[in-house]
Design a protein around this motif. Structure first.
Motif, PDB file in Angstrom:
ATOM      1  N   HIS A  25       2.333   9.562  -6.018  1.00 47.24           N
ATOM      2  CA  HIS A  25       3.009  10.858  -6.022  1.00 47.24           C
ATOM      3  C   HIS A  25       3.914  11.003  -7.248  1.00 47.24           C
ATOM      4  CE1 HIS A  25       2.431  10.902  -1.376  1.00 47.24           C
ATOM      5  NE2 HIS A  25       1.351  11.288  -2.025  1.00 47.24           N
ATOM      6  N   TRP A  26       4.592   9.905  -7.614  1.00 45.84           N
ATOM      7  CA  TRP A  26       5.450   9.944  -8.802  1.00 45.84           C
ATOM      8  C   TRP A  26       4.623  10.209 -10.058  1.00 45.84           C
ATOM      9  CZ3 TRP A  26       4.986   6.284 -12.785  1.00 45.84           C
ATOM     10  CH2 TRP A  26       5.918   6.423 -13.816  1.00 45.84           C
ATOM     11  N   LYS A  27       3.483   9.524 -10.190  1.00 43.22           N
ATOM     12  CA  LYS A  27       2.648   9.691 -11.382  1.00 43.22           C
ATOM     13  C   LYS A  27       2.071  11.097 -11.439  1.00 43.22           C
ATOM     14  CE  LYS A  27       1.005   7.389 -14.960  1.00 43.22           C
ATOM     15  NZ  LYS A  27       0.241   6.150 -14.719  1.00 43.22           N
TER      16      LYS A  27
ATOM     17  N   ASN B  53      -4.280   7.139 -13.809  1.00 47.31           N
ATOM     18  CA  ASN B  53      -3.508   7.173 -12.561  1.00 47.31           C
ATOM     19  C   ASN B  53      -4.343   6.476 -11.489  1.00 47.31           C
ATOM     20  OD1 ASN B  53      -1.754   7.662 -10.499  1.00 47.31           O
ATOM     21  ND2 ASN B  53      -2.008   9.872 -10.449  1.00 47.31           N
ATOM     22  N   ASN B  54      -4.225   5.152 -11.443  1.00 52.21           N
ATOM     23  CA  ASN B  54      -5.048   4.337 -10.550  1.00 52.21           C
ATOM     24  C   ASN B  54      -4.334   3.945  -9.264  1.00 52.21           C
ATOM     25  OD1 ASN B  54      -7.151   4.278 -12.498  1.00 52.21           O
ATOM     26  ND2 ASN B  54      -6.101   2.630 -13.579  1.00 52.21           N
ATOM     27  N   HIS B  55      -3.187   4.561  -8.985  1.00 49.98           N
ATOM     28  CA  HIS B  55      -2.396   4.128  -7.834  1.00 49.98           C
ATOM     29  C   HIS B  55      -3.111   4.404  -6.510  1.00 49.98           C
ATOM     30  CE1 HIS B  55       0.976   3.095 -10.359  1.00 49.98           C
ATOM     31  NE2 HIS B  55       0.921   4.278 -10.938  1.00 49.98           N
ATOM     32  N   ARG B  56      -3.958   5.425  -6.454  1.00 41.63           N
ATOM     33  CA  ARG B  56      -4.703   5.683  -5.218  1.00 41.63           C
ATOM     34  C   ARG B  56      -5.633   4.505  -4.906  1.00 41.63           C
ATOM     35  NH1 ARG B  56      -5.648  10.582  -3.018  1.00 41.63           N
ATOM     36  NH2 ARG B  56      -5.197  11.599  -5.023  1.00 41.63           N
ATOM     37  N   LEU B  57      -6.329   4.011  -5.939  1.00 38.26           N
ATOM     38  CA  LEU B  57      -7.222   2.869  -5.742  1.00 38.26           C
ATOM     39  C   LEU B  57      -6.437   1.620  -5.358  1.00 38.26           C
ATOM     40  CD1 LEU B  57      -9.713   3.351  -8.725  1.00 38.26           C
ATOM     41  CD2 LEU B  57     -10.060   3.909  -6.316  1.00 38.26           C
TER      42      LEU B  57
ATOM     43  N   GLY C   2       0.817  -1.211   0.000  1.00 36.78           N
ATOM     44  CA  GLY C   2       0.000   0.000   0.000  1.00 36.78           C
ATOM     45  C   GLY C   2       0.850   1.260   0.000  1.00 36.78           C
ATOM     46  N   LEU C   3       1.907   1.276   0.818  1.00 31.20           N
ATOM     47  CA  LEU C   3       2.796   2.439   0.859  1.00 31.20           C
ATOM     48  C   LEU C   3       3.533   2.617  -0.466  1.00 31.20           C
ATOM     49  CD1 LEU C   3       4.259   2.022   4.461  1.00 31.20           C
ATOM     50  CD2 LEU C   3       2.539   3.666   3.697  1.00 31.20           C
ATOM     51  N   TRP C   4       3.887   1.500  -1.101  1.00 33.71           N
ATOM     52  CA  TRP C   4       4.549   1.582  -2.407  1.00 33.71           C
ATOM     53  C   TRP C   4       3.624   2.215  -3.439  1.00 33.71           C
ATOM     54  CZ3 TRP C   4       3.688  -1.806  -6.856  1.00 33.71           C
ATOM     55  CH2 TRP C   4       4.582  -1.554  -7.902  1.00 33.71           C
ATOM     56  N   GLN C   5       2.338   1.860  -3.397  1.00 35.22           N
ATOM     57  CA  GLN C   5       1.391   2.461  -4.330  1.00 35.22           C
ATOM     58  C   GLN C   5       1.201   3.953  -4.036  1.00 35.22           C
ATOM     59  OE1 GLN C   5       0.108   1.361  -7.041  1.00 35.22           O
ATOM     60  NE2 GLN C   5       0.838  -0.745  -6.890  1.00 35.22           N
ATOM     61  N   VAL C   6       1.290   4.345  -2.775  1.00 30.89           N
ATOM     62  CA  VAL C   6       1.213   5.771  -2.439  1.00 30.89           C
ATOM     63  C   VAL C   6       2.393   6.520  -3.059  1.00 30.89           C
ATOM     64  CG1 VAL C   6       1.334   7.445  -0.554  1.00 30.89           C
ATOM     65  CG2 VAL C   6      -0.133   5.437  -0.340  1.00 30.89           C
TER      66      VAL C   6
END
Length: 218
Positions: A50-52, A183-187, A42-46
């Motif tokens: 931010h990167w995206k 940008n689906n990293h939040r989901l 989960g932290l990696w996706q966060v």
């Protein structure tokens, strides 16, 4: 005559009333190992979120910059910037795929496979035609073309160039914008954190039931 036995248990007996299970070490270890992994994902996706967001912001800023004159390799971070570029396009039968013009109408795009000055593979999005016209079936002669167009990273080529001016009867194709980049990293982050929470709830309920079912101490 056989002597009858009393079925009532002897409460003063020191024999154990039942099997007493120890603390569930293995399930606890499995949860202890899985939980940090889920939280870490989960932290990696966060961090990916931010990167995206930063990448999209850079592309949005590039779209507002002056026209880029390209005479060699296309510089990094040029996506979605308007460029003045020379393309070497060999003789070919144009490619065609579904597309929309700048009014949002569906139709066909006429695409030429070319080479950019730095040797990059490129596709010139030559123009749009309505569905009724059908894809182009006429061969295009080899030509070195000096064009201005929006640089967009391609899926199967390095760049696609979308010119705002096209040869008639073709019309300009609606190019992608930075806002259309997914940008689906939040989901994804919410998903991994939810898995961690569900695991904790399931383990907590299971542990509570295990404690309730333990035989009382002798």
């Amino acid at each position: 005559m056989a002597r009858a036995t009393d079925p009532t248990p002897d409460l003063n007996s020191k024999a154990p009333a039942g099997h007493r299970r120890g603390f569930p070490v293995l399930p606890t270890m499995m949860v202890a190992l899985a939980l940090p992994i889920l939280i870490g994902l989960g932290l990696w996706q966060v961090s990916r979120l931010h990167w995206k967001q930063q990448v999209i912001a850079e592309m949005q800023a590039a779209a507002t910059l002056p026209v880029l004159a390209v005479s060699g390799p296309i510089p990094p971070k040029s996506a979605f910037r308007m460029a003045d570029i020379r393309l070497d396009c060999p003789e070919q039968l144009p490619l065609a795929e579904s597309a929309r013009n700048r009014k949002g109408d569906s139709g066909w795009s006429t695409i030429l496979a070319c080479t950019a000055p730095g040797g990059e593979s490129a596709q010139l999005m030559l123009g749009w035609s309505p569905v009724s016209a059908g894809p182009s079936t006429q061969s295009v002669p080899a030509e070195r073309r000096q064009v201005q167009g929006v640089l967009v990273p391609g899926a199967h080529v390095q760049w696609r160039i979308y010119p705002p001016v096209t040869p008639p009867p073709l019309q300009p194709i609606q190019p992608p914008t930075p806002d259309t980049i997914p940008n689906n990293h939040r989901l994804y982050a919410i998903q991994w954190f939810a898995f961690a929470g569900i695991l904790l709830v399931i383990y907590g309920l299971w542990l509570r039931r295990w404690v309730a079912q333990r035989p009382p101490a002798a």
